[in-house]
Design a protein around this motif. Structure first.
Motif, PDB file in Angstrom:
ATOM      1  N   ARG A  97       0.819  -1.204   0.000  1.00 14.86           N
ATOM      2  CA  ARG A  97       0.000   0.000   0.000  1.00 14.86           C
ATOM      3  C   ARG A  97       0.861   1.266   0.000  1.00 14.86           C
ATOM      4  N   ARG A  98       0.389   2.268  -0.727  1.00 15.31           N
ATOM      5  CA  ARG A  98       1.054   3.565  -0.757  1.00 15.31           C
ATOM      6  C   ARG A  98       0.303   4.554   0.130  1.00 15.31           C
ATOM      7  N   ALA A  99       1.032   5.516   0.666  1.00 14.51           N
ATOM      8  CA  ALA A  99       0.417   6.607   1.417  1.00 14.51           C
ATOM      9  C   ALA A  99      -0.171   7.605   0.417  1.00 14.51           C
ATOM     10  N   LEU A 100      -0.963   8.541   0.883  1.00 14.41           N
ATOM     11  CA  LEU A 100      -1.586   9.519  -0.002  1.00 14.41           C
ATOM     12  C   LEU A 100      -0.573  10.366  -0.753  1.00 14.41           C
ATOM     13  N   ASP A 101       0.611  10.553  -0.176  1.00 11.61           N
ATOM     14  CA  ASP A 101       1.640  11.340  -0.859  1.00 11.61           C
ATOM     15  C   ASP A 101       2.440  10.509  -1.864  1.00 11.61           C
ATOM     16  N   GLY A 102       2.087   9.222  -2.025  1.00 12.63           N
ATOM     17  CA  GLY A 102       2.743   8.379  -3.012  1.00 12.63           C
ATOM     18  C   GLY A 102       3.894   7.552  -2.494  1.00 12.63           C
ATOM     19  N   THR A 103       4.317   7.778  -1.258  1.00 12.96           N
ATOM     20  CA  THR A 103       5.415   6.986  -0.712  1.00 12.96           C
ATOM     21  C   THR A 103       4.903   5.616  -0.297  1.00 12.96           C
ATOM     22  N   THR A 104       5.795   4.655  -0.332  1.00 14.28           N
ATOM     23  CA  THR A 104       5.457   3.302   0.094  1.00 14.28           C
ATOM     24  C   THR A 104       5.843   3.156   1.555  1.00 14.28           C
ATOM     25  N   LEU A 105       4.854   2.820   2.350  1.00 10.04           N
ATOM     26  CA  LEU A 105       5.099   2.669   3.780  1.00 10.04           C
ATOM     27  C   LEU A 105       5.554   1.256   4.094  1.00 10.04           C
ATOM     28  N   THR A 110       6.941   0.116  11.706  1.00 11.65           N
ATOM     29  CA  THR A 110       6.401   1.469  11.562  1.00 11.65           C
ATOM     30  C   THR A 110       7.258   2.508  12.260  1.00 11.65           C
ATOM     31  N   ASP A 111       7.965   2.124  13.309  1.00 12.08           N
ATOM     32  CA  ASP A 111       8.843   3.048  14.023  1.00 12.08           C
ATOM     33  C   ASP A 111      10.083   2.303  14.489  1.00 12.08           C
ATOM     34  N   LEU A 112      11.256   2.917  14.251  1.00 12.33           N
ATOM     35  CA  LEU A 112      12.506   2.305  14.672  1.00 12.33           C
ATOM     36  C   LEU A 112      13.456   3.391  15.136  1.00 12.33           C
ATOM     37  N   THR A 113      13.832   3.318  16.424  1.00 14.23           N
ATOM     38  CA  THR A 113      14.766   4.273  17.011  1.00 14.23           C
ATOM     39  C   THR A 113      15.906   3.490  17.647  1.00 14.23           C
ATOM     40  N   LEU A 114      17.140   3.893  17.354  1.00  9.16           N
ATOM     41  CA  LEU A 114      18.303   3.242  17.940  1.00  9.16           C
ATOM     42  C   LEU A 114      18.465   3.653  19.398  1.00  9.16           C
ATOM     43  N   LYS A 115      19.274   2.891  20.134  1.00  9.55           N
ATOM     44  CA  LYS A 115      19.491   3.185  21.555  1.00  9.55           C
ATOM     45  C   LYS A 115      20.079   4.570  21.780  1.00  9.55           C
ATOM     46  N   ASP A 116      20.850   5.068  20.786  1.00 10.59           N
ATOM     47  CA  ASP A 116      21.450   6.393  20.937  1.00 10.59           C
ATOM     48  C   ASP A 116      20.462   7.518  20.617  1.00 10.59           C
ATOM     49  N   GLY A 117      19.208   7.165  20.303  1.00 10.52           N
ATOM     50  CA  GLY A 117      18.179   8.160  20.037  1.00 10.52           C
ATOM     51  C   GLY A 117      17.990   8.493  18.563  1.00 10.52           C
ATOM     52  N   THR A 118      18.809   7.927  17.686  1.00  9.41           N
ATOM     53  CA  THR A 118      18.678   8.171  16.257  1.00  9.41           C
ATOM     54  C   THR A 118      17.410   7.507  15.730  1.00  9.41           C
ATOM     55  N   VAL A 119      16.537   8.301  15.116  1.00 11.72           N
ATOM     56  CA  VAL A 119      15.298   7.778  14.557  1.00 11.72           C
ATOM     57  C   VAL A 119      15.571   7.348  13.119  1.00 11.72           C
ATOM     58  N   LEU A 120      15.331   6.062  12.826  1.00 13.39           N
ATOM     59  CA  LEU A 120      15.543   5.547  11.483  1.00 13.39           C
ATOM     60  C   LEU A 120      14.237   5.485  10.700  1.00 13.39           C
ATOM     61  N   ILE A 121      13.133   5.034  11.325  1.00 19.49           N
ATOM     62  CA  ILE A 121      11.836   4.942  10.668  1.00 19.49           C
ATOM     63  C   ILE A 121      10.792   5.578  11.575  1.00 19.49           C
ATOM     64  N   ARG A 122       9.997   6.480  11.008  1.00 20.57           N
ATOM     65  CA  ARG A 122       8.899   7.117  11.727  1.00 20.57           C
ATOM     66  C   ARG A 122       7.653   7.024  10.863  1.00 20.57           C
TER      67      ARG A 122
END
Length: 128
Positions: A97-105, A110-122
């Motif tokens: 499925r694509r989002a309304l803006d055309g990106t593929t989610l 859905t969310d991935l944050t490293l232990k050092d606080g770096t957000v990879l997927i939001r």
């Protein structure tokens, strides 16, 4: 002679529908889109991973291409040779499925944050 799609209907986890349609898993969103867009629901096996992604398997490449075209632009699609079974080639139309803006989610992470606080997927999107 084409591959007999009823061979997919032998598992207790697979649901059998009219016209040689067999489904496993989450199917409502993609079957509805195909039906509304005029794609004839016959001779297919749908493996619905979740509401947002899955694979449609067909005995002919042209049917896989037509299904992929019917799912665009709501879904990102890819057609490929699924494999050979009993001497017959089977074709797959994989969709996400694509989002309304055309990106593929991402349908899984859905969310991935490293232990050092770096957000990879939001919200299913890679953060750059």
């Amino acid at each position: 002679m084409a591959f007999d799609m009823s061979r997919f209907g032998t598992s207790r986890w697979v649901k059998t529908h009219p016209n040689g349609v067999y489904t496993h898993g989450s199917t409502e969103p993609v079957l509805s889109v195909l039906d509304v867009r005029g794609f004839e629901l016959r001779e297919l096996f749908l493996i619905g991973i979740n509401d947002s992604c899955g694979t449609l398997i067909f005995p002919h490449e042209s049917r896989a291409e037509n299904a992929a075209a019917a799912l665009e632009p709501a879904f990102d699609t890819r057609v490929s040779l699924f494999g050979n079974r009993d001497g017959h080639d089977l074709w797959a139309a994989t969709y996400t499925r694509r989002a309304l803006d055309g990106t593929t989610l991402s349908p899984f992470v859905t969310d991935l944050t490293l232990k050092d606080g770096t957000v990879l997927i939001r919200d299913g999107r890679w953060v750059r």
